[in-house]
Motif scaffolding. Structure first.
Motif, PDB file in Angstrom:
ATOM      1  N   LYS A  30      43.857  31.455  45.680  1.00 33.99           N
ATOM      2  CA  LYS A  30      45.225  31.333  45.168  1.00 33.99           C
ATOM      3  C   LYS A  30      45.605  32.487  44.227  1.00 33.99           C
ATOM      4  O   LYS A  30      46.730  32.543  43.757  1.00 33.99           O
ATOM      5  N   GLY A  31      44.640  33.363  43.939  1.00 32.63           N
ATOM      6  CA  GLY A  31      44.928  34.504  43.070  1.00 32.63           C
ATOM      7  C   GLY A  31      44.871  34.205  41.583  1.00 32.63           C
ATOM      8  O   GLY A  31      45.306  35.018  40.775  1.00 32.63           O
ATOM      9  N   LEU A  32      44.331  33.051  41.227  1.00 25.58           N
ATOM     10  CA  LEU A  32      44.234  32.692  39.813  1.00 25.58           C
ATOM     11  C   LEU A  32      43.071  33.404  39.117  1.00 25.58           C
ATOM     12  O   LEU A  32      43.135  33.685  37.922  1.00 25.58           O
ATOM     13  N   ILE A  33      42.017  33.640  39.850  1.00 23.35           N
ATOM     14  CA  ILE A  33      40.878  34.399  39.344  1.00 23.35           C
ATOM     15  C   ILE A  33      40.469  35.397  40.432  1.00 23.35           C
ATOM     16  O   ILE A  33      40.872  35.251  41.585  1.00 23.35           O
ATOM     17  N   ALA A  34      39.680  36.369  40.043  1.00 31.09           N
ATOM     18  CA  ALA A  34      39.219  37.366  41.021  1.00 31.09           C
ATOM     19  C   ALA A  34      37.735  37.644  40.797  1.00 31.09           C
ATOM     20  O   ALA A  34      37.302  37.821  39.657  1.00 31.09           O
ATOM     21  N   SER A  35      36.995  37.646  41.866  1.00 28.92           N
ATOM     22  CA  SER A  35      35.584  38.007  41.755  1.00 28.92           C
ATOM     23  C   SER A  35      35.481  39.525  41.721  1.00 28.92           C
ATOM     24  O   SER A  35      36.393  40.235  42.142  1.00 28.92           O
ATOM     25  N   MET A  36      34.363  39.995  41.211  1.00 30.45           N
ATOM     26  CA  MET A  36      34.121  41.436  41.142  1.00 30.45           C
ATOM     27  C   MET A  36      33.392  41.920  42.385  1.00 30.45           C
ATOM     28  O   MET A  36      33.124  43.100  42.518  1.00 30.45           O
ATOM     29  N   GLY A  37      33.074  41.004  43.260  1.00 31.37           N
ATOM     30  CA  GLY A  37      32.323  41.349  44.457  1.00 31.37           C
ATOM     31  C   GLY A  37      31.237  40.322  44.672  1.00 31.37           C
ATOM     32  O   GLY A  37      31.332  39.192  44.218  1.00 31.37           O
ATOM     33  N   PRO A  47      32.579  38.262  32.941  1.00 27.23           N
ATOM     34  CA  PRO A  47      32.403  37.147  32.003  1.00 27.23           C
ATOM     35  C   PRO A  47      33.732  36.608  31.441  1.00 27.23           C
ATOM     36  O   PRO A  47      33.822  35.446  31.050  1.00 27.23           O
ATOM     37  N   GLY A  48      34.782  37.414  31.424  1.00 27.94           N
ATOM     38  CA  GLY A  48      36.093  36.981  30.948  1.00 27.94           C
ATOM     39  C   GLY A  48      36.722  35.900  31.807  1.00 27.94           C
ATOM     40  O   GLY A  48      37.717  35.288  31.404  1.00 27.94           O
ATOM     41  N   VAL A  49      36.152  35.637  32.980  1.00 26.05           N
ATOM     42  CA  VAL A  49      36.693  34.598  33.853  1.00 26.05           C
ATOM     43  C   VAL A  49      36.623  33.226  33.192  1.00 26.05           C
ATOM     44  O   VAL A  49      37.457  32.370  33.459  1.00 26.05           O
ATOM     45  N   LEU A  50      35.665  33.037  32.307  1.00 25.57           N
ATOM     46  CA  LEU A  50      35.529  31.736  31.642  1.00 25.57           C
ATOM     47  C   LEU A  50      36.729  31.451  30.738  1.00 25.57           C
ATOM     48  O   LEU A  50      37.226  30.322  30.697  1.00 25.57           O
ATOM     49  N   GLU A  51      37.216  32.468  30.045  1.00 22.56           N
ATOM     50  CA  GLU A  51      38.410  32.286  29.222  1.00 22.56           C
ATOM     51  C   GLU A  51      39.627  32.010  30.106  1.00 22.56           C
ATOM     52  O   GLU A  51      40.453  31.158  29.799  1.00 22.56           O
ATOM     53  N   ARG A  52      39.705  32.713  31.202  1.00 22.16           N
ATOM     54  CA  ARG A  52      40.822  32.491  32.125  1.00 22.16           C
ATOM     55  C   ARG A  52      40.772  31.080  32.703  1.00 22.16           C
ATOM     56  O   ARG A  52      41.799  30.417  32.837  1.00 22.16           O
ATOM     57  N   LEU A  53      39.588  30.602  33.032  1.00 13.95           N
ATOM     58  CA  LEU A  53      39.438  29.228  33.529  1.00 13.95           C
ATOM     59  C   LEU A  53      39.824  28.218  32.456  1.00 13.95           C
ATOM     60  O   LEU A  53      40.408  27.176  32.768  1.00 13.95           O
ATOM     61  N   ALA A  54      39.537  28.526  31.196  1.00 13.80           N
ATOM     62  CA  ALA A  54      39.953  27.640  30.105  1.00 13.80           C
ATOM     63  C   ALA A  54      41.480  27.611  30.013  1.00 13.80           C
ATOM     64  O   ALA A  54      42.074  26.538  29.803  1.00 13.80           O
ATOM     65  N   LEU A  55      42.129  28.741  30.179  1.00 14.48           N
ATOM     66  CA  LEU A  55      43.596  28.793  30.178  1.00 14.48           C
ATOM     67  C   LEU A  55      44.169  27.993  31.350  1.00 14.48           C
ATOM     68  O   LEU A  55      45.160  27.277  31.201  1.00 14.48           O
ATOM     69  N   MET A  72      51.951  32.854  34.924  1.00  9.03           N
ATOM     70  CA  MET A  72      51.695  33.154  33.512  1.00  9.03           C
ATOM     71  C   MET A  72      50.852  34.417  33.332  1.00  9.03           C
ATOM     72  O   MET A  72      50.589  34.830  32.207  1.00  9.03           O
ATOM     73  N   PHE A  73      50.425  35.004  34.450  1.00  8.12           N
ATOM     74  CA  PHE A  73      49.611  36.216  34.396  1.00  8.12           C
ATOM     75  C   PHE A  73      50.352  37.357  35.075  1.00  8.12           C
ATOM     76  O   PHE A  73      51.005  37.150  36.101  1.00  8.12           O
ATOM     77  N   LEU A  79      47.780  37.932  30.242  1.00 11.49           N
ATOM     78  CA  LEU A  79      48.521  36.711  29.961  1.00 11.49           C
ATOM     79  C   LEU A  79      49.935  37.061  29.513  1.00 11.49           C
ATOM     80  O   LEU A  79      50.133  37.890  28.631  1.00 11.49           O
ATOM     81  N   SER A  80      50.925  36.450  30.148  1.00 11.21           N
ATOM     82  CA  SER A  80      52.331  36.684  29.820  1.00 11.21           C
ATOM     83  C   SER A  80      53.094  35.390  30.076  1.00 11.21           C
ATOM     84  O   SER A  80      53.619  35.171  31.162  1.00 11.21           O
ATOM     85  N   ILE A  81      53.153  34.555  29.039  1.00  8.15           N
ATOM     86  CA  ILE A  81      53.725  33.225  29.189  1.00  8.15           C
ATOM     87  C   ILE A  81      55.174  33.218  28.717  1.00  8.15           C
ATOM     88  O   ILE A  81      55.487  33.692  27.629  1.00  8.15           O
ATOM     89  N   ASP A  82      56.033  32.648  29.530  1.00  4.69           N
ATOM     90  CA  ASP A  82      57.441  32.472  29.200  1.00  4.69           C
ATOM     91  C   ASP A  82      57.541  31.337  28.179  1.00  4.69           C
ATOM     92  O   ASP A  82      57.275  30.184  28.494  1.00  4.69           O
ATOM     93  N   ARG A  83      57.952  31.653  26.973  1.00 10.53           N
ATOM     94  CA  ARG A  83      58.006  30.658  25.899  1.00 10.53           C
ATOM     95  C   ARG A  83      59.037  29.563  26.182  1.00 10.53           C
ATOM     96  O   ARG A  83      58.848  28.417  25.801  1.00 10.53           O
TER      97      ARG A  83
END
Length: 145
Positions: A30-37, A47-55, A72-73, A79-83
């Motif tokens: 769905k394009g929410l996260i991306a693997s590095m390969g 490793p930053g994927v964990l923070e993204r998964l928390a979001l 939102m991304f 991260l770019s959230i419409d307030r």
């Protein structure tokens, strides 16, 4: 953490995030996260994927759809959230809380009502009418007291 050159194995991401690997693959699709390969047959992630998964988890718990969360991304992954969207969702949650509070209060009343049957209870009858009219969410808490 199973890390190879700054990469985290999908099994470790699944373990640390509490999400099954199938969900991680779905989020990637769905394009929410991306693997590095891949390392062998296994996907690897930054490793930053964990923070993204928390979001993502916070967004889901708040009632946002996956499409809304994806929006939102930025295309670069920032991260770019419409307030305004956050305020709208907060208003929606307020409505849901009000509705659930009214339902809770109605159930509590029905549990302790002294009427011979629930259908003989005036308060319960008001609850039924409100539900039939779709107005249960708008009933004041005092209706059930």
């Amino acid at each position: 953490m199973k890390s190879r050159g700054g990469r985290v194995d999908i099994a470790e991401v699944a373990k640390r995030s509490g999400l099954p690997a199938s969900t991680l693959r779905f989020y990637e699709e769905k394009g929410l996260i991306a693997s590095m390969g891949r390392h062998g047959l296994r996907r690897s992630f930054d490793p930053g994927v964990l923070e993204r998964l928390a979001l993502i988890a916070l967004g889901r718990a708040s009632g946002f759809s996956l499409a809304e969360i994806a929006d939102m991304f930025t295309p670069e992954g920032q991260l770019s959230i419409d307030r305004k969207m956050l305020l709208t969702k907060a208003d929606d949650l307020d409505k849901t809380i009000k509705k659930l509070s009214a339902m809770r209060d109605g159930l509590r009343h029905a549990a302790v009502c002294k009427a011979p049957s629930h259908l003989e209870c005036a308060t319960f009858r008001r609850i039924l009418r409100a539900a039939a009219n779709g107005a249960l969410a708008e009933k004041q808490r005092s209706t059930f007291e």
